[in-house]
Design a protein around this motif. Sequence first.
Motif, PDB file in Angstrom:
ATOM      1  N   ASP A 152      61.874 -31.837 -32.773  1.00  0.00           N
ATOM      2  CA  ASP A 152      61.760 -33.105 -33.484  1.00  0.00           C
ATOM      3  C   ASP A 152      62.541 -34.175 -32.735  1.00  0.00           C
ATOM      4  N   GLY A 153      62.092 -34.495 -31.547  1.00  0.00           N
ATOM      5  CA  GLY A 153      62.758 -35.523 -30.763  1.00  0.00           C
ATOM      6  C   GLY A 153      63.958 -34.975 -30.014  1.00  0.00           C
ATOM      7  N   SER A 154      64.678 -35.876 -29.385  1.00  0.00           N
ATOM      8  CA  SER A 154      65.863 -35.535 -28.604  1.00  0.00           C
ATOM      9  C   SER A 154      66.893 -36.625 -28.861  1.00  0.00           C
ATOM     10  N   LEU A 184      68.540 -31.451 -19.903  1.00  0.00           N
ATOM     11  CA  LEU A 184      68.042 -30.632 -18.799  1.00  0.00           C
ATOM     12  C   LEU A 184      66.640 -31.086 -18.387  1.00  0.00           C
ATOM     13  N   SER A 185      66.393 -31.064 -17.092  1.00  0.00           N
ATOM     14  CA  SER A 185      65.029 -31.323 -16.639  1.00  0.00           C
ATOM     15  C   SER A 185      64.176 -30.111 -16.998  1.00  0.00           C
ATOM     16  N   GLU A 224      64.027 -22.610 -15.295  1.00  0.00           N
ATOM     17  CA  GLU A 224      64.834 -21.658 -14.526  1.00  0.00           C
ATOM     18  C   GLU A 224      65.789 -20.881 -15.421  1.00  0.00           C
ATOM     19  N   ARG A 225      66.389 -21.565 -16.380  1.00  0.00           N
ATOM     20  CA  ARG A 225      67.357 -20.915 -17.265  1.00  0.00           C
ATOM     21  C   ARG A 225      66.726 -19.841 -18.145  1.00  0.00           C
ATOM     22  N   VAL A 226      65.460 -20.011 -18.495  1.00  0.00           N
ATOM     23  CA  VAL A 226      64.803 -19.013 -19.357  1.00  0.00           C
ATOM     24  C   VAL A 226      63.868 -18.104 -18.570  1.00  0.00           C
TER      25      VAL A 226
END
Length: 153
Positions: free
Chosen positions: A52-54, A22-23, A29-31
Amino acid sequence: MNLNVDQIDRALLAELQKDASLSQRELAERVGMSQNACWRRLQALTAKGVLDGSRARINRQALGLDLVVFVMLRTRHHSAEWLATFRRHVLTIPEVVDFHRIGGDYDYQLKVVTQDMASYDRVYQRLIEGVELDSVTSYFAMEAIAENRPLPL
C-alpha cells in the motif's frame, strides 16, 4: 481473507519493511530471484492490496516533535451521522497520526504527536470544539520503547 501470500512474497515484504528504498535489483538479490520476477511479484502484491504505497520513516525528535499523547475518547453518540462528522473533524487535525475505533471502556483512541504540552493543549482545544464528547483522557508517553515495528510475517 486469504491473499495467497507465499514464502517468497513474505521475504520480499520483510526486506521492504527493513528498507523500502532498495532498488528492484537489490531487492531481487536479497531474496534470490531475478529482477523481472521480483517486479512481477511486487506488481501482484500491489494489485492484491498487500503493498500500500511506500513511506519514509521520519525521526520525530529530529523535528522537535517530542510529545506523544494517547487520547482515549468516550461518547454517548453512536449514530452514523455523528460518526461521519466526528471522523471528518478528527481527520482535519494533522497532529493525530493514528485514529482507531476500539472496544472496551473507551470508544476511540488517538495517537497525537506534537512539540510540547502547549501545542498539545491547542490540539485538545481543537478536538473538543468540533464535536460533543462524553470524556477525554490523555496518557503521555514517557519513552518510546518500540515504535513503527515491522509487521510479523
